[in-house]
Each structure stands twice: as structure tokens, then as C-alpha cells.
Design a protein around this motif. Structure first.
Motif, PDB file in Angstrom:
ATOM      1  N   LYS A  92      39.312  34.565  45.058  1.00 59.44           N
ATOM      2  CA  LYS A  92      39.055  33.125  45.155  1.00 59.44           C
ATOM      3  C   LYS A  92      40.061  32.347  44.308  1.00 59.44           C
ATOM      4  O   LYS A  92      40.549  31.287  44.719  1.00 59.44           O
ATOM      5  CB  LYS A  92      37.629  32.827  44.693  1.00 59.44           C
ATOM      6  CG  LYS A  92      36.545  33.368  45.610  1.00 59.44           C
ATOM      7  CD  LYS A  92      35.157  33.086  45.053  1.00 59.44           C
ATOM      8  CE  LYS A  92      34.075  33.696  45.942  1.00 59.44           C
ATOM      9  NZ  LYS A  92      32.710  33.479  45.398  1.00 59.44           N
ATOM     10  N   ALA A  93      40.369  32.881  43.131  1.00 58.98           N
ATOM     11  CA  ALA A  93      41.361  32.225  42.276  1.00 58.98           C
ATOM     12  C   ALA A  93      42.743  32.247  42.916  1.00 58.98           C
ATOM     13  O   ALA A  93      43.528  31.307  42.747  1.00 58.98           O
ATOM     14  CB  ALA A  93      41.394  32.902  40.913  1.00 58.98           C
ATOM     15  N   SER A  94      43.064  33.312  43.665  1.00 53.11           N
ATOM     16  CA  SER A  94      44.376  33.389  44.307  1.00 53.11           C
ATOM     17  C   SER A  94      44.526  32.318  45.377  1.00 53.11           C
ATOM     18  O   SER A  94      45.634  31.823  45.616  1.00 53.11           O
ATOM     19  CB  SER A  94      44.583  34.778  44.918  1.00 53.11           C
ATOM     20  OG  SER A  94      43.733  34.987  46.032  1.00 53.11           O
ATOM     21  N   GLY A 106      43.182  29.312  45.173  1.00 48.38           N
ATOM     22  CA  GLY A 106      43.491  28.119  44.396  1.00 48.38           C
ATOM     23  C   GLY A 106      44.928  28.117  43.902  1.00 48.38           C
ATOM     24  O   GLY A 106      45.585  27.062  43.863  1.00 48.38           O
ATOM     25  N   GLU A 107      45.436  29.293  43.539  1.00 47.28           N
ATOM     26  CA  GLU A 107      46.826  29.388  43.095  1.00 47.28           C
ATOM     27  C   GLU A 107      47.786  29.009  44.216  1.00 47.28           C
ATOM     28  O   GLU A 107      48.783  28.308  44.002  1.00 47.28           O
ATOM     29  CB  GLU A 107      47.106  30.813  42.622  1.00 47.28           C
ATOM     30  CG  GLU A 107      48.537  31.033  42.165  1.00 47.28           C
ATOM     31  CD  GLU A 107      48.834  32.491  41.866  1.00 47.28           C
ATOM     32  OE1 GLU A 107      49.914  32.766  41.306  1.00 47.28           O
ATOM     33  OE2 GLU A 107      47.994  33.344  42.200  1.00 47.28           O
ATOM     34  N   GLN A 108      47.476  29.479  45.443  1.00 54.32           N
ATOM     35  CA  GLN A 108      48.335  29.155  46.574  1.00 54.32           C
ATOM     36  C   GLN A 108      48.283  27.667  46.893  1.00 54.32           C
ATOM     37  O   GLN A 108      49.308  27.050  47.199  1.00 54.32           O
ATOM     38  CB  GLN A 108      47.920  29.982  47.800  1.00 54.32           C
ATOM     39  CG  GLN A 108      48.811  29.802  49.010  1.00 54.32           C
ATOM     40  CD  GLN A 108      50.231  30.295  48.766  1.00 54.32           C
ATOM     41  OE1 GLN A 108      50.447  31.192  47.963  1.00 54.32           O
ATOM     42  NE2 GLN A 108      51.192  29.693  49.446  1.00 54.32           N
ATOM     43  N   VAL A 109      47.109  27.067  46.811  1.00 54.25           N
ATOM     44  CA  VAL A 109      46.976  25.624  47.055  1.00 54.25           C
ATOM     45  C   VAL A 109      47.788  24.837  46.025  1.00 54.25           C
ATOM     46  O   VAL A 109      48.433  23.833  46.348  1.00 54.25           O
ATOM     47  CB  VAL A 109      45.492  25.201  47.005  1.00 54.25           C
ATOM     48  CG1 VAL A 109      45.358  23.688  47.036  1.00 54.25           C
ATOM     49  CG2 VAL A 109      44.727  25.825  48.168  1.00 54.25           C
ATOM     50  N   ALA A 110      47.774  25.313  44.785  1.00 53.37           N
ATOM     51  CA  ALA A 110      48.467  24.605  43.704  1.00 53.37           C
ATOM     52  C   ALA A 110      49.966  24.493  43.952  1.00 53.37           C
ATOM     53  O   ALA A 110      50.613  23.539  43.490  1.00 53.37           O
ATOM     54  CB  ALA A 110      48.206  25.304  42.374  1.00 53.37           C
ATOM     55  N   GLN A 111      50.546  25.433  44.711  1.00 49.84           N
ATOM     56  CA  GLN A 111      51.979  25.380  44.955  1.00 49.84           C
ATOM     57  C   GLN A 111      52.378  24.181  45.805  1.00 49.84           C
ATOM     58  O   GLN A 111      53.544  23.766  45.782  1.00 49.84           O
ATOM     59  CB  GLN A 111      52.438  26.677  45.629  1.00 49.84           C
ATOM     60  CG  GLN A 111      52.269  27.909  44.757  1.00 49.84           C
ATOM     61  CD  GLN A 111      52.722  29.182  45.452  1.00 49.84           C
ATOM     62  OE1 GLN A 111      53.362  29.132  46.507  1.00 49.84           O
ATOM     63  NE2 GLN A 111      52.383  30.331  44.875  1.00 49.84           N
ATOM     64  N   GLY A 112      51.429  23.629  46.558  1.00 48.83           N
ATOM     65  CA  GLY A 112      51.727  22.463  47.374  1.00 48.83           C
ATOM     66  C   GLY A 112      51.464  21.146  46.665  1.00 48.83           C
ATOM     67  O   GLY A 112      51.717  20.076  47.236  1.00 48.83           O
ATOM     68  N   ALA A 114      46.179  33.929  51.684  1.00 46.37           N
ATOM     69  CA  ALA A 114      45.304  34.000  50.515  1.00 46.37           C
ATOM     70  C   ALA A 114      43.838  33.977  50.938  1.00 46.37           C
ATOM     71  O   ALA A 114      43.009  34.694  50.378  1.00 46.37           O
ATOM     72  CB  ALA A 114      45.607  32.850  49.563  1.00 46.37           C
ATOM     73  N   ARG A 115      43.516  33.165  51.918  1.00 41.59           N
ATOM     74  CA  ARG A 115      42.130  33.101  52.409  1.00 41.59           C
ATOM     75  C   ARG A 115      41.750  34.390  53.126  1.00 41.59           C
ATOM     76  O   ARG A 115      40.609  34.851  53.031  1.00 41.59           O
ATOM     77  CB  ARG A 115      41.974  31.900  53.323  1.00 41.59           C
ATOM     78  CG  ARG A 115      42.035  30.563  52.572  1.00 41.59           C
ATOM     79  CD  ARG A 115      42.112  29.386  53.489  1.00 41.59           C
ATOM     80  NE  ARG A 115      42.107  28.123  52.731  1.00 41.59           N
ATOM     81  CZ  ARG A 115      42.481  26.949  53.230  1.00 41.59           C
ATOM     82  NH1 ARG A 115      42.889  26.877  54.486  1.00 41.59           N
ATOM     83  NH2 ARG A 115      42.445  25.859  52.482  1.00 41.59           N
ATOM     84  N   SER A 164      38.703  41.076  50.340  1.00 44.94           N
ATOM     85  CA  SER A 164      38.025  41.475  49.105  1.00 44.94           C
ATOM     86  C   SER A 164      36.512  41.513  49.295  1.00 44.94           C
ATOM     87  O   SER A 164      35.823  42.340  48.680  1.00 44.94           O
ATOM     88  CB  SER A 164      38.392  40.512  47.968  1.00 44.94           C
ATOM     89  OG  SER A 164      37.832  39.228  48.177  1.00 44.94           O
ATOM     90  N   GLU A 165      35.984  40.660  50.156  1.00 45.45           N
ATOM     91  CA  GLU A 165      34.554  40.705  50.457  1.00 45.45           C
ATOM     92  C   GLU A 165      34.198  41.988  51.212  1.00 45.45           C
ATOM     93  O   GLU A 165      33.170  42.617  50.943  1.00 45.45           O
ATOM     94  CB  GLU A 165      34.147  39.488  51.287  1.00 45.45           C
ATOM     95  CG  GLU A 165      34.242  38.147  50.555  1.00 45.45           C
ATOM     96  CD  GLU A 165      33.190  38.003  49.467  1.00 45.45           C
ATOM     97  OE1 GLU A 165      32.201  38.770  49.497  1.00 45.45           O
ATOM     98  OE2 GLU A 165      33.359  37.135  48.597  1.00 45.45           O
ATOM     99  N   PHE A 166      35.060  42.379  52.157  1.00 38.75           N
ATOM    100  CA  PHE A 166      34.835  43.633  52.879  1.00 38.75           C
ATOM    101  C   PHE A 166      34.971  44.836  51.941  1.00 38.75           C
ATOM    102  O   PHE A 166      34.214  45.804  52.047  1.00 38.75           O
ATOM    103  CB  PHE A 166      35.805  43.757  54.047  1.00 38.75           C
ATOM    104  CG  PHE A 166      35.528  42.799  55.179  1.00 38.75           C
ATOM    105  CD1 PHE A 166      34.236  42.546  55.595  1.00 38.75           C
ATOM    106  CD2 PHE A 166      36.564  42.145  55.827  1.00 38.75           C
ATOM    107  CE1 PHE A 166      33.959  41.666  56.636  1.00 38.75           C
ATOM    108  CE2 PHE A 166      36.312  41.273  56.864  1.00 38.75           C
ATOM    109  CZ  PHE A 166      35.009  41.029  57.270  1.00 38.75           C
TER     110      PHE A 166
END
Length: 451
Positions: free
Chosen positions: A57-59, A61-67, A136-137, A143-145
Motif C-alpha cells: 500500500k505504501a508503494s 503512495g510512493e508511485q503517486v508521489a512521483q507525479g 504498483a496497484r 501481496s493480498e494473494f
């Protein structure tokens, strides 16, 4: 889970939080369902799988932050210990007739200088950003699987360990009954020997059987303790805690449940979801390598204040500070990278084919695994019925042999032999029972219904 001291569940949890442990006199009681639930919350692998979902989940957010705008500030201070020297030709308007050299050394600079700046960078277009956001999503979904797969493994291990404990406990009870039975026979035979109605060999023969059963009981006691320790490890329960199972094998294996299990066609398997999600990730990686052929555009803005002074205290005078600002655009156009992107795309396409082959193989393996697990359970149940009948027959033979010996029409050898056959039949029965229970869990796993 319950405590034999009759504390409420809330009180137990509160005590564990405050004291950090349960006293040695208290025994934790578990049903199978409670054992599984406790393991899902406390097993190290299950906890790590849950933490991995948080990281995924944090990853995102990290990808969103790049934009989003990237803002950075800087401050610098310089003391020119020795001001750099530049050289001018000793001719023309700068000529110095008193200097015999053909160049004139000139110092450009001050003793102190400083600057403050703020830089803002904003991505306007980058195809890799949008692909990375979707990747990332997708990774979060993977990761849930992975978490579900780990939990299934934990449930499988806990169920098998729980059944092992129950089987060992029943074996323990039966071995103790066997020991009491042969002990009675030993006392009776010894009394007959002392009165002259039996021979020494008869006493020795019963004594050997007694020693064998005593040794077997010691082995079973050790196996029972080991199985409990293994169950606690699978559950994530501290080793020093004492546990007791509050369900019997009969409670957990009703005939109608077995029939429903054998008739169950099965459901989705998380292993297939993992492979399909990995296929999606490789597909996105392929797309990412493809969009890297497109140009990227970024905007930037810088605001700065610069100051200087010959003395340290004059450096901070307002009249010595000046403002600068600029706005710009940066367009990066890929031209040639030595075919690196083309080779990465080629690798992605091969990886997609490999995963597709794995999906086909897994699909076939699931069909075979279900057929094998169902067949094994059916065969083990048949074997269990046969061994149960053998145990009942061996028990009947022992009783008949003992009655005949008591009435003087049978031999001591027949009684000992019948007792040995009965013990062997009991061992075979519990071995078949264990195999049936394990194959039941294996079938639940194959059908995707461990939960």
C-alpha cells in the motif's frame, strides 16, 4: 480459547498485555477453529504476509508521489580563503607598463558569499509514470494473494498439527489401558506361579509383554509432548504455555462432513490468482518498456537569493542580497539506446509465454491434485474401516483367550500372543486414522476450502 481458571477472554487478553505472559499454572484451551484463528494472528509467516500488504500500500503512495511537485530547498555559505585569480593580456586598455609580464593577474570575487534557493520540479508527461502507478496497484493485489496463500499454508500446518496432537492423546489413553490390562495379567500370573499353578516361563512371557507396552507408552508420551510443541510453534504461541484441546476426533470428523467433502467439486485456488497477477505485472513491465520510446516533459522553477560581502558581518546586510528566479521546460527525447529497450521488451514477451505455460501446467496439476487427494482419502477411509474391524476382532480374541486361560482350558502363551496382536492392531488403526486425517486436510487444500 479459554483459560481453565475461568477468566473471561477480555480479561485474558488484558492480562497478557499487561503482564506479558500467563502463569505456569494456567492452561490455555483451544478448539480447532480457535487454534487456526490464533495462528492467523500470531504466526510469524502470517504476520509478515500482513506487513507485506502494508508495504505494498505504501508503494502505491510512493508511485503517486512521483507525479506531484518535487520541492527542494538549499542553503550555501562560502568563505574564500584565497580568492581565485584570472589572467588578462597585458595589452590594450588593460596594459600595465610597470608589469614586465605579458599577462596581468586579476582577482574576481569577495571574501564571503552565501545563497538560498527553492527549486520546484513538476512532471508534465511521462508514460512510465502512469504504467508504474497501475503496476504498483497490481503489486498490491499480488501481496493480498500472497497473504492468502501464506494463511492457507498456516491453516494447513495448524490443522495437521492439531490432528496429530489428538491422535497422540488417544494413543496415549489406549496405551495406558493396555498397560493396566497387561499389569493385571502379570499380577494374576505371578500369583498363580507363587501358588504353583504356573511356570516361571509364563511369568517371564507376560513380563516381556509388559515391558514392551511400557516402552511403547513412553514413546507415545514423548511423541504427544513433541506434537504439542510443534502445534504451539505453528500457532505462534510461546513454548512455555500449556495447552489443552477441547475437541475430539469424533467431533471434527462427522460422517456427513466427510461425504460432503468427497462430493465437493472445488473452488478457486489462490495459486492461480498469483500466477495471473504475475502475468499482469510482466505485461505492465512490457508496456513500461514500450512507452519509454516516447519523450518526457518536465517543468521547473527556481527562486534564489544570493549575497556577498568582504566582511562576515556585512555579508548579511540587506543591500548585499539580490534575487534571481527562472522558469523552464525540459523535453527529453530518446534517440538511440543501443537497442536496450528492444531487448527488454523481448525478455518480457518470453516471460509472458513462460507464465502462460505455468498457468496451463498449474491448471492440469490442480485437476490431478484433486483427483489424487480424493482417491487417497477414499482409500485411507477404507483402510481405516478395515483396521477398526481388525482392532475389534483382536480385542475379541484377547478376551476369549483370557477367559480360556482363567478357566484353565487355555495357555498363557495364547493370552500374551493375543495381547501382542491387539497392540499391533491398535497401532495399525491409529496409523490409518492419522493418514485419513492428513488426507482429509490435503483434499481441503486441493479443493481450495481450507478456511
Amino acid at each position: 480459547m479459554r483459560l481453565t481458571t475461568r477468566f473471561s477472554l477480555f480479561g485474558v487478553l488484558l492480562t497478557c498485555l499487561l503482564a506479558g505472559r500467563v502463569s505456569a499454572q494456567e492452561v490455555l484451551e483451544f478448539t480447532l477453529e480457535e487454534s487456526v484463528q490464533y495462528a492467523l494472528e500470531n504466526n510469524a509467516d502470517a504476520k509478515n504476509a500482513l506487513l507485506e500488504t502494508f508495504a505494498s500500500k505504501a508503494s502505491v503512495g510512493e508511485q503517486v508521489a512521483q507525479g506531484l511537485p518535487q520541492i527542494n530547498g538549499s542553503f550555501d555559505f562560502t568563505k574564500n580563503v584565497s580568492i581565485p585569480v584570472m589572467f588578462l593580456p597585458n595589452e590594450g586598455p588593460f596594459a600595465d607598463p610597470d608589469n614586465p609580464s605579458d599577462v596581468i593577474p586579476v582577482q574576481f570575487g569577495v571574501n564571503y558569499q552565501s545563497g538560498i534557493s527553492v527549486t520546484v520540479n513538476q512532471m508534465i508527461f511521462d508514460g512510465s509514470y502512469f504504467v508504474g502507478l497501475k503496476a504498483a496497484r497490481t503489486y498490491r493485489q499480488l501481496s493480498e494473494f500472497d497473504k492468502e496463500k501464506t494463511e492457507n499454508d498456516v491453516i494447513e500446518n495448524v490443522k495437521k498439527a492439531f490432528f496429530t496432537v489428538l491422535v497422540n492423546e488417544e494413543r496415549q489413553q489406549l496405551a495406558e489401558a493396555n498397560l493396566a490390562r497387561i499389569d493385571t495379567l502379570l499380577q494374576e500370573t505371578t500369583a498363580l506361579y507363587e501358588e504353583g499353578f504356573a511356570e516361571k516361563i509364563e511369568v517371564s512371557r507376560v513380563k516381556v509383554q509388559y515391558n514392551n507396552i511400557r516402552t511403547e507408552l513412553d514413546k507415545i508420551n514423548a511423541a504427544s509432548e513433541i506434537s504439542k510443541q510443534l502445534l504451539k510453534v505453528q500457532m505462534g504461541l510461546p513454548i512455555e504455555y500449556e495447552i489443552r484441546m477441547t475437541e475430539s476426533l469424533r467431533d471434527l470428523n462427522q460422517p456427513e462432513q466427510i461425504t460432503d467433502l468427497l462430493d465437493n467439486p472445488g473452488y478457486r485456488r489462490v495459486e492461480m490468482d498469483q500466477l495471473q497477477t504475475n502475468w499482469e505485472l510482466v505485461k505492465l513491465d512490457l508496456k513500461n518498456n514500450t512507452v519509454q520510446y516516447l519523450p518526457s516533459l518536465n517543468a521547473n522553477f527556481t527562486y534564489q537569493r544570493n549575497g556577498a560581502g568582504q566582511q562576515f558581518n556585512t555579508l548579511w546586510d540587506g543591500e548585499n542580497w539580490f534575487t534571481g528566479a527562472f522558469v523552464g521546460l525540459t523535453l527529453n527525447v530518446p534517440i538511440f539506446d543501443g537497442l536496450a529497450k528492444a531487448k527488454r521488451i523481448q525478455q518480457n514477451r518470453i516471460q509472458l509465454q513462460q507464465i502462460e505455460n505455468q498457468i496451463d501446467m498449474l491448471d492440469d496439476n490442480i485437476v490431478v491434485e484433486r483427483f489424487q487427494a480424493r482417491t487417497n482419502l477414499q482409500n485411507n477411509l477404507k483402510t481405516l474401516d478395515v483396521q477398526r474391524e481388525n482392532m475389534e476382532l483382536a480385542s475379541e480374541v484377547y478376551e476369549i483367550s483370557r477367559i480360556k486361560y482363567t478357566e484353565g482350558v487355555g495357555s498363557n502363551f495364547e493370552v500374551v500372543e493375543a495381547d501382542s496382536d491387539l497392540v499391533e492392531a491398535e497401532i495399525n488403526y491409529y496409523s490409518a486414522l492419522y493418514d485419513a486425517l492428513i488426507s482429509k486436510v490435503d483434499l481441503e487444500k486441493a479443493l481450495g476450502i481450507l478456511r
